[in-house]
Design an enzyme around this catalytic site. Sequence first.
Site, short mmCIF file in Angstrom:
data_model
loop_
_atom_site.label_atom_id
_atom_site.label_comp_id
_atom_site.label_asym_id
_atom_site.label_seq_id
_atom_site.Cartn_x
_atom_site.Cartn_y
_atom_site.Cartn_z
N HIS A 1 -7.40 -4.98 -0.76
CA HIS A 1 -6.01 -4.81 -0.78
C HIS A 1 -5.36 -5.44 0.27
CE1 HIS A 1 -3.91 -0.62 -0.64
NE2 HIS A 1 -4.12 -0.79 0.60
N ASP B 1 4.65 24.32 -1.34
CA ASP B 1 5.61 23.40 -2.78
C ASP B 1 6.21 22.94 -1.68
OD1 ASP B 1 6.06 24.56 1.11
OD2 ASP B 1 7.61 25.61 0.69
N SER C 1 0.66 -1.30 0.33
CA SER C 1 -0.11 0.47 -0.28
C SER C 1 1.04 1.05 -0.33
CB SER C 1 -0.66 -0.50 0.83
OG SER C 1 -1.91 0.80 1.16
#
Length: 433
Positions: free
Chosen positions: A412, A359, A149
Amino acid sequence: MPTPPPVSYRHGGLVCTDHTLDVPLDHQDPASPAISLFAREVVAEGREHENLPRLLWLQGGPGGRAERPNAAGAWLRRALVGHRVVLMDQRGTGRSTPADRLTLARFGTDHQAAARHLGLFRADSIVRDAELLRRHLQDERPWSVLGQSFGGFATLTYLSLAPEGLAQAYITGGLPTLTGHADDVYRAAYARTLAHNERYFARYPGDQRLADTVAAHLEAHDVRMPTGERLTVRRFQTLGITFGTSAKFDSLHYLLETAFTDGARGPELTDTFLRGVDAAVSFAERPLYAALHEPIYAQGSRATAWSAHRVREEFPAFEPAPGSPVRFTGEMVYPWQFDEDPSLVPLRGAAEVLAARTDWPALYDLARLADNEVPVVAAVYHDDMYVDREQALATAGAVRGLRTWVTPDHAHDGVRADAAVFDRLLAMANGKD
């Protein structure tokens, strides 16, 4: 403070050695203070003196500590057949220096400083920590990595920043978009989560009425969980995060069947139900997951700006409305959770700063990935609720030599649930598939 010596012990046929070392909080600042990094090395009993190659396990998350040997998934025993496995508590988690409401309290109301601190807990810092750990354990020899994951996201960052440290890379359910914005991630995630809702209610058709009744009760009453905070409808909806794994897909059903009892004032939600909900929705054990869930996708000048919260407006099925069936949300984090979850309230100011940040350093080097020489294999789960299949395959195509196995047979948590998943990846890496 000198680095403490490693400590070894045995249990369950395993030999475990605990390592701790200091790493810079900010790898880009020579004057940065140090934080502690913890890792546990595991080897099969009887093989502790063999020169086995090391395999670094990169845990999912963000903000998840490494698995503990007594509760690790199916992959661990398979990996121990031929490796020493290194279970590293990623910075801010487990026995590494924590980042939570208690440690962040030292920033007081300086939310900018707290956000700058949290910005140093993403995959780029995790990879640089791993490189210091690798050299601490085995000098310049490369090791292999298994990224599950978010650990797969970190593996792509590893291939971008320090591919010389890797002999092989295995990824399960963790190929991120390399250039997409968080909006792209959550827009795809909401559609997949709706599909998993349909799967769930098809399996348990009686649960729709029950879930709707719980939601109506929460709308009409001030219901408190054992920790004292109110359980709202929207927080109840976040229980859908359990739909994404085979181990927990059915857990909501067995929680809902405990929901009501006949109290002195009529139907009331039981303590058993409320305790179970609290255990599933609280971020007390993983605050970094909430604080960094959108920043793990952030690169460049575009803010995430509470992406999941904004994109949700495009999916009205998730909005509670009289007469509409409840739909549960999945792996999304919302600003209001920093008001409703006591473990997140002190992080609210920093989370707002992170959501507005413009940023962000790059996490992936596209040119280096295009020229990649490290053998990489990845399991892509066809119906993964957490990681979009099409985005994953696009990323696979951007990494030279990356080979994928697309499978509809696992959720998953496939590598945790079935040792055959890692076995298949090992075979692929060795050209035996």
